[in-house]
Design a protein around this motif. Structure first.
Motif, PDB file in Angstrom:
ATOM      1  N   GLY A 135       0.766  -1.241   0.000  1.00 38.47           N
ATOM      2  CA  GLY A 135       0.000   0.000   0.000  1.00 38.47           C
ATOM      3  C   GLY A 135       0.788   1.276   0.000  1.00 38.47           C
ATOM      4  O   GLY A 135       0.237   2.340   0.312  1.00 38.47           O
ATOM      5  N   GLY A 136       2.071   1.239  -0.388  1.00 32.76           N
ATOM      6  CA  GLY A 136       2.860   2.454  -0.435  1.00 32.76           C
ATOM      7  C   GLY A 136       2.273   3.547  -1.316  1.00 32.76           C
ATOM      8  O   GLY A 136       2.195   4.707  -0.889  1.00 32.76           O
ATOM      9  N   PRO A 137       1.857   3.224  -2.552  1.00 35.30           N
ATOM     10  CA  PRO A 137       1.278   4.277  -3.404  1.00 35.30           C
ATOM     11  C   PRO A 137       0.067   4.963  -2.767  1.00 35.30           C
ATOM     12  O   PRO A 137      -0.126   6.176  -2.928  1.00 35.30           O
ATOM     13  N   PHE A 138      -0.752   4.207  -2.043  1.00 37.94           N
ATOM     14  CA  PHE A 138      -1.902   4.820  -1.366  1.00 37.94           C
ATOM     15  C   PHE A 138      -1.439   5.816  -0.306  1.00 37.94           C
ATOM     16  O   PHE A 138      -2.043   6.890  -0.137  1.00 37.94           O
ATOM     17  N   LEU A 139      -0.371   5.495   0.409  1.00 37.33           N
ATOM     18  CA  LEU A 139       0.113   6.398   1.449  1.00 37.33           C
ATOM     19  C   LEU A 139       0.593   7.722   0.862  1.00 37.33           C
ATOM     20  O   LEU A 139       0.439   8.776   1.494  1.00 37.33           O
ATOM     21  N   LEU A 140       1.163   7.687  -0.326  1.00 34.33           N
ATOM     22  CA  LEU A 140       1.559   8.941  -0.972  1.00 34.33           C
ATOM     23  C   LEU A 140       0.324   9.788  -1.300  1.00 34.33           C
ATOM     24  O   LEU A 140       0.331  11.011  -1.117  1.00 34.33           O
ATOM     25  N   GLN A 141      -0.725   9.149  -1.775  1.00 36.63           N
ATOM     26  CA  GLN A 141      -1.981   9.878  -2.019  1.00 36.63           C
ATOM     27  C   GLN A 141      -2.520  10.464  -0.715  1.00 36.63           C
ATOM     28  O   GLN A 141      -3.030  11.596  -0.687  1.00 36.63           O
ATOM     29  N   LEU A 142      -2.410   9.695   0.366  1.00 40.50           N
ATOM     30  CA  LEU A 142      -2.891  10.172   1.662  1.00 40.50           C
ATOM     31  C   LEU A 142      -2.080  11.367   2.138  1.00 40.50           C
ATOM     32  O   LEU A 142      -2.634  12.335   2.672  1.00 40.50           O
ATOM     33  N   ALA A 143      -0.759  11.317   1.945  1.00 37.12           N
ATOM     34  CA  ALA A 143       0.087  12.444   2.354  1.00 37.12           C
ATOM     35  C   ALA A 143      -0.291  13.714   1.604  1.00 37.12           C
ATOM     36  O   ALA A 143      -0.338  14.814   2.186  1.00 37.12           O
ATOM     37  N   VAL A 144      -0.574  13.580   0.320  1.00 38.95           N
ATOM     38  CA  VAL A 144      -0.984  14.742  -0.483  1.00 38.95           C
ATOM     39  C   VAL A 144      -2.302  15.308   0.042  1.00 38.95           C
ATOM     40  O   VAL A 144      -2.480  16.531   0.162  1.00 38.95           O
ATOM     41  N   GLU A 145      -3.235  14.431   0.371  1.00 41.66           N
ATOM     42  CA  GLU A 145      -4.536  14.874   0.893  1.00 41.66           C
ATOM     43  C   GLU A 145      -4.385  15.570   2.240  1.00 41.66           C
ATOM     44  O   GLU A 145      -5.040  16.575   2.522  1.00 41.66           O
ATOM     45  N   LEU A 146      -3.506  15.049   3.088  1.00 39.31           N
ATOM     46  CA  LEU A 146      -3.272  15.698   4.379  1.00 39.31           C
ATOM     47  C   LEU A 146      -2.633  17.066   4.194  1.00 39.31           C
ATOM     48  O   LEU A 146      -3.010  18.041   4.873  1.00 39.31           O
ATOM     49  N   GLN A 147      -1.676  17.158   3.285  1.00 41.77           N
ATOM     50  CA  GLN A 147      -1.059  18.455   2.984  1.00 41.77           C
ATOM     51  C   GLN A 147      -2.106  19.459   2.517  1.00 41.77           C
ATOM     52  O   GLN A 147      -2.067  20.639   2.887  1.00 41.77           O
TER      53      GLN A 147
ATOM     54  N   PRO B 169      -0.300   3.428  17.457  1.00 45.09           N
ATOM     55  CA  PRO B 169      -1.562   3.023  16.831  1.00 45.09           C
ATOM     56  C   PRO B 169      -1.401   2.818  15.329  1.00 45.09           C
ATOM     57  O   PRO B 169      -0.463   3.347  14.708  1.00 45.09           O
ATOM     58  N   VAL B 170      -2.312   2.050  14.760  1.00 43.67           N
ATOM     59  CA  VAL B 170      -2.189   1.601  13.375  1.00 43.67           C
ATOM     60  C   VAL B 170      -3.422   1.997  12.562  1.00 43.67           C
ATOM     61  O   VAL B 170      -4.551   1.930  13.051  1.00 43.67           O
ATOM     62  N   LEU B 171      -3.183   2.390  11.322  1.00 41.36           N
ATOM     63  CA  LEU B 171      -4.251   2.597  10.343  1.00 41.36           C
ATOM     64  C   LEU B 171      -4.110   1.526   9.271  1.00 41.36           C
ATOM     65  O   LEU B 171      -3.019   1.300   8.751  1.00 41.36           O
ATOM     66  N   ALA B 172      -5.202   0.861   8.953  1.00 45.82           N
ATOM     67  CA  ALA B 172      -5.160  -0.219   7.971  1.00 45.82           C
ATOM     68  C   ALA B 172      -6.551  -0.404   7.407  1.00 45.82           C
ATOM     69  O   ALA B 172      -7.498   0.297   7.791  1.00 45.82           O
ATOM     70  N   HIS B 173      -6.673  -1.337   6.468  1.00 51.52           N
ATOM     71  CA  HIS B 173      -8.009  -1.642   5.957  1.00 51.52           C
ATOM     72  C   HIS B 173      -8.236  -3.144   5.939  1.00 51.52           C
ATOM     73  O   HIS B 173      -7.308  -3.942   6.102  1.00 51.52           O
TER      74      HIS B 173
ATOM     75  N   VAL C 112      -9.316  10.578   0.988  1.00 51.87           N
ATOM     76  CA  VAL C 112     -10.113  11.620   1.646  1.00 51.87           C
ATOM     77  C   VAL C 112     -10.695  11.102   2.952  1.00 51.87           C
ATOM     78  O   VAL C 112     -10.657  11.774   3.992  1.00 51.87           O
ATOM     79  N   ASP C 113     -11.255   9.887   2.934  1.00 50.93           N
ATOM     80  CA  ASP C 113     -11.855   9.324   4.147  1.00 50.93           C
ATOM     81  C   ASP C 113     -10.816   9.127   5.242  1.00 50.93           C
ATOM     82  O   ASP C 113     -11.066   9.411   6.416  1.00 50.93           O
ATOM     83  N   VAL C 114      -9.655   8.615   4.867  1.00 47.03           N
ATOM     84  CA  VAL C 114      -8.610   8.384   5.869  1.00 47.03           C
ATOM     85  C   VAL C 114      -8.081   9.713   6.402  1.00 47.03           C
ATOM     86  O   VAL C 114      -7.866   9.871   7.611  1.00 47.03           O
ATOM     87  N   ALA C 115      -7.894  10.689   5.520  1.00 48.61           N
ATOM     88  CA  ALA C 115      -7.409  12.007   5.948  1.00 48.61           C
ATOM     89  C   ALA C 115      -8.418  12.665   6.879  1.00 48.61           C
ATOM     90  O   ALA C 115      -8.032  13.317   7.863  1.00 48.61           O
ATOM     91  N   ASN C 116      -9.716  12.515   6.598  1.00 41.17           N
ATOM     92  CA  ASN C 116     -10.750  13.070   7.476  1.00 41.17           C
ATOM     93  C   ASN C 116     -10.626  12.504   8.880  1.00 41.17           C
ATOM     94  O   ASN C 116     -10.691  13.233   9.878  1.00 41.17           O
ATOM     95  N   TRP C 117     -10.434  11.185   8.957  1.00 38.83           N
ATOM     96  CA  TRP C 117     -10.355  10.551  10.270  1.00 38.83           C
ATOM     97  C   TRP C 117      -9.109  11.020  11.023  1.00 38.83           C
ATOM     98  O   TRP C 117      -9.174  11.307  12.216  1.00 38.83           O
TER      99      TRP C 117
END
Length: 380
Positions: free
Chosen positions: A224-236, A307-311, A336-341
């Motif tokens: 899931g590395g590519p997803f984490l990069l998307q998440l980092a962008v959303e958090l930024q 703590p851990v985030l996973a699906h 977006v959903d993960v960044a919201n949480w």
């Protein structure tokens, strides 16, 4: 300790459980905990690399017979030759706890008691991981039937995750009373951990000290590395500075990205302090795999109070026992959903710290010693 007169129980895997390098060190730490408790008397040091010549001949025969080479590690010839290395007695009682669904090859001697402790069935390896597409269909069916007979003859089939247990019951027709779930522990040396100082939790995210999301594992894409990069962008985008701290992959193999901070391989045994310090500096460990039998990295984070985030893919759900350990999202969430949480969990930051502080006192829950206690209760 074992009952007086009980047969010795050996740990069996596709390799040497006394070596740290075997299967991400899981058999090694299980064996150590099992020996401390008396559940295991030892482990069988098997050497599959010694069968390379036999593998080449077998692959040639498969090519001629089915048009597809490969799959030697699932063959009766492989498992029989591998187990023969141990020169086990066949004429008196012996207990085996096997980490590999096709070892020992069935049928086994009448006086042996065989139990399985697996992370995935071969059916799941073939289908969820996609390895079955490389093999001839008739050969795949033969392998699965041998595995079914082994489960049927075993004393117990214990799985690291409910995902695997569902496969044992549904795909192989094994009675549910024989099937159990015992999540694995963190592959960490408890003696080394006890000597390390307790560090303060990470500070609130700022530009200078951004939110740290941790990635631990070799397979950047599958885990899931590519997803984490998307998440980092959303958090930024939300004004939360974030970076991905990456342990495992060769840095040169990773994409260039401003949020990516590759650390390479960190040896948990020879560089324990650095490994532990790094994980404890994370705000969250993360595991958003496309396929995953369990996820020992989650247990290592939890053991260290992170703590851990996973699906919910594969066996990941069984690594997080409750909401105090992080959050398990529905399979394949949007960034977006993960960044919201995350944004809600960090606000106010004192609330995040209070929530996180409840995790370190639970450390023993995520150890192999705790897992072995549950295995012992099942195996007797």
């Amino acid at each position: 300790m074992p009952r007086p007169g009980a047969p010795s129980r050996q740990l069996l895997c596709c390799g040497d459980p006394t070596e740290l390098a075997t299967w991400s060190s899981t058999p090694f730490f299980l064996l150590q905990a099992g020996q401390r408790s008396g559940l295991l008397t030892g482990g069988l040091a098997l050497q599959p690399e010694h069968l390379r010549g036999q593998r080449r001949l077998w692959n040639l025969a498969q090519l001629l017979r089915h048009g597809r080479p490969g799959g030697f590690q699932y063959s009766h010839e492989f498992t029989r030759a591998l187990l023969a290395q141990a020169q086990l007695p066949v004429d008196h009682p012996l207990g085996l706890l096997s980490h590999f669904p096709l070892l020992p090859p069935h049928p086994w001697p009448r006086l042996w008691r065989v139990d399985f402790y697996i992370d995935a069935t071969t059916h799941q390896v073939f289908n969820d991981y996609g390895f079955g597409c490389r093999l001839a269909p008739a050969y795949r069916q033969e392998v699965l039937e041998r595995e079914r007979r082994a489960y049927a003859a075993a004393g117990a089939v214990i799985c690291m995750a409910q995902w695997a247990a569902d496969s044992v019951i549904g795909d192989y027709g094994i009675h549910p009373a024989k099937v159990h779930v015992v999540p694995g522990g963190a592959n960490l040396d408890e003696t080394e951990l006890a000597a390390l100082p307790v560090l303060p939790p990470p500070p609130p995210p700022t530009v200078d000290q951004p939110l740290r999301l941790g990635f631990l594992g070799k397979d950047w894409v599958r885990k899931g590395g590519p997803f984490l990069l998307q998440l980092a962008v959303e958090l930024q985008r939300r004004g939360i500075p974030a970076v991905i701290r990456v342990i495992g992959p060769v840095p040169a193999s990773l994409p260039a990205h401003p949020a990516l901070q590759p650390l390479g391989f960190i040896n948990k045994q020879s560089d324990t302090a650095r490994f532990v310090h790094e994980l404890r500096s994370w705000h969250f460990g993360a595991l958003f795999s496309t396929a995953e039998a369990f996820g020992i990295s989650n247990r290592e984070c939890l053991r260290l109070g992170v703590p851990v985030l996973a699906h919910a893919v594969g066996g990941i759900a069984s690594t997080l026992p409750d909401a105090g350990c992080g959050l398990l999202f529905a399979a394949h969430p949007s960034p977006v959903d993960v960044a919201n949480w995350i944004a809600e969990r960090l606000t106010p930051y004192e609330s995040y710290l209070a929530w996180r502080s409840a995790l370190p006192p639970r450390w023993r829950e995520f150890t192999w010693d705790a897992a072995v206690e549950r295995l012992a209760a099942i195996l007797g």
